[in-house]
Scaffold this motif. Structure first.
Motif, PDB file in Angstrom:
ATOM      1  N   GLY A 304       0.876  -1.178  -0.033  1.00  0.00           N
ATOM      2  CA  GLY A 304       0.069  -0.081   0.081  1.00  0.00           C
ATOM      3  C   GLY A 304       0.746   1.403  -0.043  1.00  0.00           C
ATOM      4  N   ARG A 305       0.215   2.524   0.497  1.00  0.00           N
ATOM      5  CA  ARG A 305       1.072   3.830   0.367  1.00  0.00           C
ATOM      6  C   ARG A 305       1.094   4.293   1.755  1.00  0.00           C
ATOM      7  N   PRO A 306       1.827   3.885   2.825  1.00  0.00           N
ATOM      8  CA  PRO A 306       1.584   4.239   4.032  1.00  0.00           C
ATOM      9  C   PRO A 306       2.570   5.722   4.164  1.00  0.00           C
ATOM     10  N   ALA A 307       1.991   6.422   4.986  1.00  0.00           N
ATOM     11  CA  ALA A 307       2.854   7.777   5.118  1.00  0.00           C
ATOM     12  C   ALA A 307       3.599   7.629   6.404  1.00  0.00           C
ATOM     13  N   VAL A 308       4.650   8.457   6.369  1.00  0.00           N
ATOM     14  CA  VAL A 308       5.677   8.405   7.529  1.00  0.00           C
ATOM     15  C   VAL A 308       4.784   8.945   8.829  1.00  0.00           C
ATOM     16  N   GLY A 309       5.168   7.977   9.978  1.00  0.00           N
ATOM     17  CA  GLY A 309       4.459   8.346  11.392  1.00  0.00           C
ATOM     18  C   GLY A 309       3.323   7.085  11.426  1.00  0.00           C
ATOM     19  N   ASP A 310       2.934   6.458  10.142  1.00  0.00           N
ATOM     20  CA  ASP A 310       1.964   5.393  10.358  1.00  0.00           C
ATOM     21  C   ASP A 310       2.173   4.285  11.115  1.00  0.00           C
ATOM     22  N   ARG A 311       1.291   3.632  11.794  1.00  0.00           N
ATOM     23  CA  ARG A 311       1.606   2.284  12.568  1.00  0.00           C
ATOM     24  C   ARG A 311       1.459   1.372  11.440  1.00  0.00           C
ATOM     25  N   VAL A 312       2.385   0.410  11.458  1.00  0.00           N
ATOM     26  CA  VAL A 312       2.395  -0.656  10.665  1.00  0.00           C
ATOM     27  C   VAL A 312       2.805  -2.337  11.266  1.00  0.00           C
ATOM     28  N   LYS A 313       2.723  -3.276  10.661  1.00  0.00           N
ATOM     29  CA  LYS A 313       2.942  -4.382  11.162  1.00  0.00           C
ATOM     30  C   LYS A 313       4.098  -5.107  10.202  1.00  0.00           C
ATOM     31  N   VAL A 314       4.956  -5.424  10.806  1.00  0.00           N
ATOM     32  CA  VAL A 314       6.103  -5.752   9.692  1.00  0.00           C
ATOM     33  C   VAL A 314       5.796  -7.523   9.802  1.00  0.00           C
ATOM     34  N   GLY A 315       5.787  -8.044   8.720  1.00  0.00           N
ATOM     35  CA  GLY A 315       5.647  -9.436   8.493  1.00  0.00           C
ATOM     36  C   GLY A 315       6.850 -10.151   7.922  1.00  0.00           C
ATOM     37  N   ILE A 316       7.218 -11.074   8.555  1.00  0.00           N
ATOM     38  CA  ILE A 316       8.365 -12.126   8.173  1.00  0.00           C
ATOM     39  C   ILE A 316       7.939 -13.600   8.446  1.00  0.00           C
ATOM     40  N   ARG A 317       8.293 -14.433   7.397  1.00  0.00           N
ATOM     41  CA  ARG A 317       7.779 -15.501   7.440  1.00  0.00           C
ATOM     42  C   ARG A 317       8.387 -16.520   8.390  1.00  0.00           C
ATOM     43  N   PRO A 318       8.227 -17.614   9.088  1.00  0.00           N
ATOM     44  CA  PRO A 318       8.994 -18.336  10.072  1.00  0.00           C
ATOM     45  C   PRO A 318      10.159 -18.916   9.202  1.00  0.00           C
ATOM     46  N   GLU A 319       9.859 -19.472   7.873  1.00  0.00           N
ATOM     47  CA  GLU A 319      10.775 -20.085   7.249  1.00  0.00           C
ATOM     48  C   GLU A 319      12.018 -19.114   6.753  1.00  0.00           C
ATOM     49  N   HIS A 320      11.679 -17.928   6.694  1.00  0.00           N
ATOM     50  CA  HIS A 320      12.864 -16.934   6.101  1.00  0.00           C
ATOM     51  C   HIS A 320      13.672 -16.587   7.206  1.00  0.00           C
ATOM     52  N   VAL A 321      13.264 -16.621   8.420  1.00  0.00           N
ATOM     53  CA  VAL A 321      14.220 -16.365   9.443  1.00  0.00           C
ATOM     54  C   VAL A 321      15.271 -17.488   9.833  1.00  0.00           C
ATOM     55  N   THR A 322      16.262 -17.137   9.915  1.00  0.00           N
ATOM     56  CA  THR A 322      17.406 -18.269   9.922  1.00  0.00           C
ATOM     57  C   THR A 322      18.294 -18.151  10.965  1.00  0.00           C
ATOM     58  N   VAL A 323      18.927 -19.360  11.387  1.00  0.00           N
ATOM     59  CA  VAL A 323      19.828 -19.211  12.565  1.00  0.00           C
ATOM     60  C   VAL A 323      21.300 -19.056  11.779  1.00  0.00           C
ATOM     61  N   GLY A 324      22.054 -18.068  12.388  1.00  0.00           N
ATOM     62  CA  GLY A 324      23.417 -17.786  11.677  1.00  0.00           C
ATOM     63  C   GLY A 324      24.075 -16.741  12.402  1.00  0.00           C
ATOM     64  N   GLN A 325      25.323 -16.642  11.725  1.00  0.00           N
ATOM     65  CA  GLN A 325      26.370 -15.474  12.365  1.00  0.00           C
ATOM     66  C   GLN A 325      26.191 -14.457  11.424  1.00  0.00           C
ATOM     67  N   GLY A 326      27.198 -13.511  11.416  1.00  0.00           N
ATOM     68  CA  GLY A 326      27.178 -12.235  10.682  1.00  0.00           C
ATOM     69  C   GLY A 326      27.042 -10.874  11.494  1.00  0.00           C
ATOM     70  N   LYS A 327      27.271  -9.954  10.775  1.00  0.00           N
ATOM     71  CA  LYS A 327      26.816  -8.652  11.273  1.00  0.00           C
ATOM     72  C   LYS A 327      25.524  -8.221  11.770  1.00  0.00           C
ATOM     73  N   SER A 328      24.687  -8.743  10.802  1.00  0.00           N
ATOM     74  CA  SER A 328      23.362  -8.533  10.806  1.00  0.00           C
ATOM     75  C   SER A 328      22.532  -9.127  11.760  1.00  0.00           C
ATOM     76  N   ALA A 329      23.158 -10.360  12.369  1.00  0.00           N
ATOM     77  CA  ALA A 329      22.663 -11.340  13.052  1.00  0.00           C
ATOM     78  C   ALA A 329      22.027 -10.737  14.381  1.00  0.00           C
ATOM     79  N   PHE A 330      20.951 -11.268  14.893  1.00  0.00           N
ATOM     80  CA  PHE A 330      20.542 -10.791  16.290  1.00  0.00           C
ATOM     81  C   PHE A 330      20.584 -11.768  17.317  1.00  0.00           C
ATOM     82  N   ALA A 331      20.817 -11.342  18.466  1.00  0.00           N
ATOM     83  CA  ALA A 331      20.898 -12.276  19.590  1.00  0.00           C
ATOM     84  C   ALA A 331      19.665 -12.837  20.085  1.00  0.00           C
ATOM     85  N   ALA A 332      19.463 -14.051  20.288  1.00  0.00           N
ATOM     86  CA  ALA A 332      18.133 -14.534  20.530  1.00  0.00           C
ATOM     87  C   ALA A 332      18.268 -15.783  21.679  1.00  0.00           C
TER      88      ALA A 332
END
Ligand code: ADP
Ligand code: MG
Lengths: 393, 266
Positions: A304-332
């Motif tokens: 869609g066409r959200p505007a700055v400041g709009d509330r959103v939900k970020v969707g990410i599928r479970p099969e797309h999140v992976t276990v791994g290292q690297g700079k962009s990895a998050f601790a969990a």
């Protein structure tokens, strides 16, 4: 109200419906004028029962020859839409056109629409052959032709020789086929099917799905199918219309619905999804910088066409999140593991992100995680999608 | 444990048999006597004979009564069956506040004592010149027969699957065609049962017949009643046996109809 709706207008169908090469089974003369015009168009259709709104402002086009599925949870208005189209009820507001003509006031028996009901609705006092002959008899087709067409229809649904039986002497699957044959035999303009496979067991249901698909391809007839089963919808349809609480959320080809959902509801109803709350911080090109409530900023695609400041939900599928290292990895930290055979579903509490679910294929090496393990997970931003938060609006 | 259930089972069967015997014995006592060779209404039988049946068929007043009863019963059915059926269909179709009250009103002749109906009908019909006429009797019988049809057809209609009517419409049948080809065949068992009840109710009815008919319009039950009061001979028993046979036949027909309709619905 109107403005919000415009912004998240369902995308039009990217994929043209399939044109059947074998139109011989079907009356081709009917489809000659305006091949490309939608066969049915709902414009601003609402249906109210007293103060209750069963359908809200539905805009929907049904393309000639397509297999369209109305998908949604129970009570979302699928049957109501179908009944309006079949002519058993009329809309409170809005118009329904068929082949360019308004049909809201046209009685059901003049609409030339075949309906397959959930409980089959076969006439118990008539034999299978008489059930099939019924729509032809009322159309005053000659006896000889009726006999011929009944035979053909029976063999089309693999019930040769069963014409003399009463519906009560058939199994559920066979009754289902008779209902289907009866809706097809009079060459209706389109066929409506209301959860026709709901009462069948799993194996038979899958078998009937395959047959239905085959039949659709063979006859080239427009089919509108209702189900609450998302996998059935994805498997069968050219396009799927997703209903939620009487509103049409999105109409798209199955792949697009799965890969590019337009609303949080579609994102979580079709397949599984992690939905993370956030706000639009900046918009650049087709991407948006979303600040999650937990603090992290993700650069995601947007629906869609959200505007700055709009509330959103970020969707990410479970099969797309992976276990791994690297700079962009998050601790969990792992909080829950369920073993599903081919995959493990792992729930983690992720710093700066929130709770996430991962799907890890069994035997991929990374699946040897235990409860309370500290791991690192990678969230591919390219596969994230910011969806308008309609609940918060 | 098992023994006590057995005792209960057999005890129940015995009690059932006794009740059944109590109900049926009077009937079975009459039937053999109608074949009595002698003319005394008592056992033992003095040889077997069909002469009392022959007497019935050769007596003009009995034949006249049979004719009257048949005319009245058939006419009653001809009025009550369509009316009761239409009422059942109409009541089923529409919803309105007072609907159950109207239903109660329509079936009230079934509950009101017949003698009340009979007296009421007499005072209503007499000034209209309908007393002492078969027409009057038919109309009065229709009053008590309509509820019987209404109740039985109503039961059938309420079992009717609305989806079937919608299916018929979607297949191109107009409301009238749907009614003829789907509704009527499916509620036919109810209509036939109602018709049988209505016929039997009229054929057996004596109270209204006594009130409304004069000597010229005597029906079978009425003739039977006067027969038992005036000259009690076995002819009366022969007539009674014929009535029993007809009732049993109707009952059998009813069972057959209900059995056939049950087959549809499974
Ligand atoms: N005749 C009716 N009167 C009142 N409410 C109705 C009627 N028909 C449907 N509804 C309501 O409309 C909503 C949508 O129903 P329906 O279209 O049957 O849902 P679905 O087929 O998606 O399960 C439901 O909440 C249902 O209770
Ligand atoms: Mg439904």
């Amino acid at each position: 109200m109107r403005a919000t709706k415009e912004r998240f207008l369902p995308l039009p169908c990217d994929e043209p419906w399939k044109e059947s090469p074998e139109m011989t089974q079907h009356d081709t003369t009917r489809t000659e004028p305006s091949e490309t015009r939608p066969i049915v168009r709902f414009s601003g259709v609402s249906k109210h029962y007293g103060a209750f709104r069963a359908l809200c402002d539905i805009d929907l086009e049904i393309q000639r020859g397509e297999f369209l599925t109305l998908l949604g949870p129970s009570g979302s208005g699928k049957t109501t839409s179908l009944m309006l189209l079949a002519g058993f009820d009329s809309p409170t507001t809005g118009t329904i056109e068929m082949d360019g003509t308004r049909i809201e006031g046209l009685p059901a028996h003049k609409r030339d629409i075949g309906v397959v009901f959930q409980n089959y609705a076969l006439f118990p006092h008539l034999t299978v052959a008489e059930n099939l002959a019924f729509p032809l008899t009322v159309r005053r087709v000659s006896k000889a032709e009726i006999g011929e067409r009944v035979e053909k229809a029976l063999s089309l649904v693999h019930l040769d020789g069963m014409g003399g039986r009463k519906p009560s002497q058939l199994s559920g699957g066979q009754q289902q086929r008779v209902a289907l044959a009866r809706a097809i035999i009079f060459k209706p303009r389109l066929i409506l099917l209301d959860e026709p496979l709901g009462a069948l067991d799993k194996n038979l249901r899958e078998h009937m799905q395959a047959e239905l698909k085959h039949l659709h391809r063979q006859l080239g007839i427009t089919m509108v199918f209702v189900t609450h089963d998302q996998s059935e919808a994805l498997n069968l349809s050219d396009r799927v219309a997703v209903f939620n609480k009487g509103r049409l959320e999105q109409v798209d080809a199955p792949e697009l619905l799965y890969e590019r959902p337009c609303t949080p509801f579609v994102a979580s109803f079709i397949g599984e999804n992690n939905l993370l709350d956030g706000r639009v911080e900046a918009l650049t090109g087709g991407l948006a910088a979303i600040r999650l409530e937990a603090g992290t900023v993700l650069n995601t695609k947007v629906a869609g066409r959200p505007a700055v400041g709009d509330r959103v939900k970020v969707g990410i599928r479970p099969e797309h999140v992976t276990v791994g290292q690297g700079k962009s990895a998050f601790a969990a930290r792992v909080v829950e593991i369920s073993y599903l055979g081919d995959t493990r579903r792992v729930a983690v509490e992720c710093g700066g992100i929130g709770r996430l679910t991962l799907k890890i294929p069994t035997g991929a090496g990374a699946d040897r995680v235990g409860i309370a393990d500290e791991i690192r997970v990678v969230i591919p931003e390219a596969l994230c999608r910011a969806l308008p938060d309609t609940d918060g609006a | 444990m098992l023994d006590s259930t057995r005792i209960w089972l057999w005890g129940g069967r015995l009690a059932g048999a006794l009740v059944l015997g109590f109900l049926l014995l009077p009937i079975f006592a009459i039937v053999p006597l109608s074949f009595n060779g002698g003319s005394i209404l008592a056992y033992p039988l003095q040889g077997l004979s069909l002469k009392w049946y022959a007497a019935v068929t050769s007596t003009p007043r009995w034949l006249h009564a049979v004719g009257n009863s048949l005319i009245v019963a058939v006419s009653t059915v001809a009025i009550a069956t369509p009316l009761g059926t239409l009422a059942a269909l109409g009541l089923d179709r529409i919803q309105f506040p007072g609907k159950s009250l109207l239903m109660a009103l329509l079936i009230s002749p079934m509950i009101v004592p017949v003698i009340i109906t009979a007296v009421g009908v007499y005072f209503f019909f007499a000034p209209l010149g309908l007393a002492n006429s078969l027409t009057g009797l038919v109309l009065a019988h229709a009053v008590i027969a309509v509820p019987l049809v209404l109740v039985t057809v109503n039961a059938s209609v309420s079992q009717l699957d609305r989806g079937l009517l919608r299916a018929a419409e979607s297949l191109g049948a107009s409301p009238m065609t749907t009614f003829r080809k789907i509704t009527v065949p499916l509620i036919l068992p109810g209509i036939v049962s109602g018709t049988i009840f209505a016929f039997a109710a009229s054929f057996d009815e004596v109270v209204i017949a006594l009130m409304i008919t004069g000597p010229g319009q005597k029906t079978l039950p009425r003739e039977l009643l006067s027969g038992t009061r005036e000259n009690l001979d076995p002819t009366v028993l022969a007539v009674a046996s014929i009535l029993i046979a007809i009732s049993a036949g109707l009952l059998l027909l009813l069972t057959l109809v209900q059995h056939r309709s049950a087959k549809h619905h499974t």
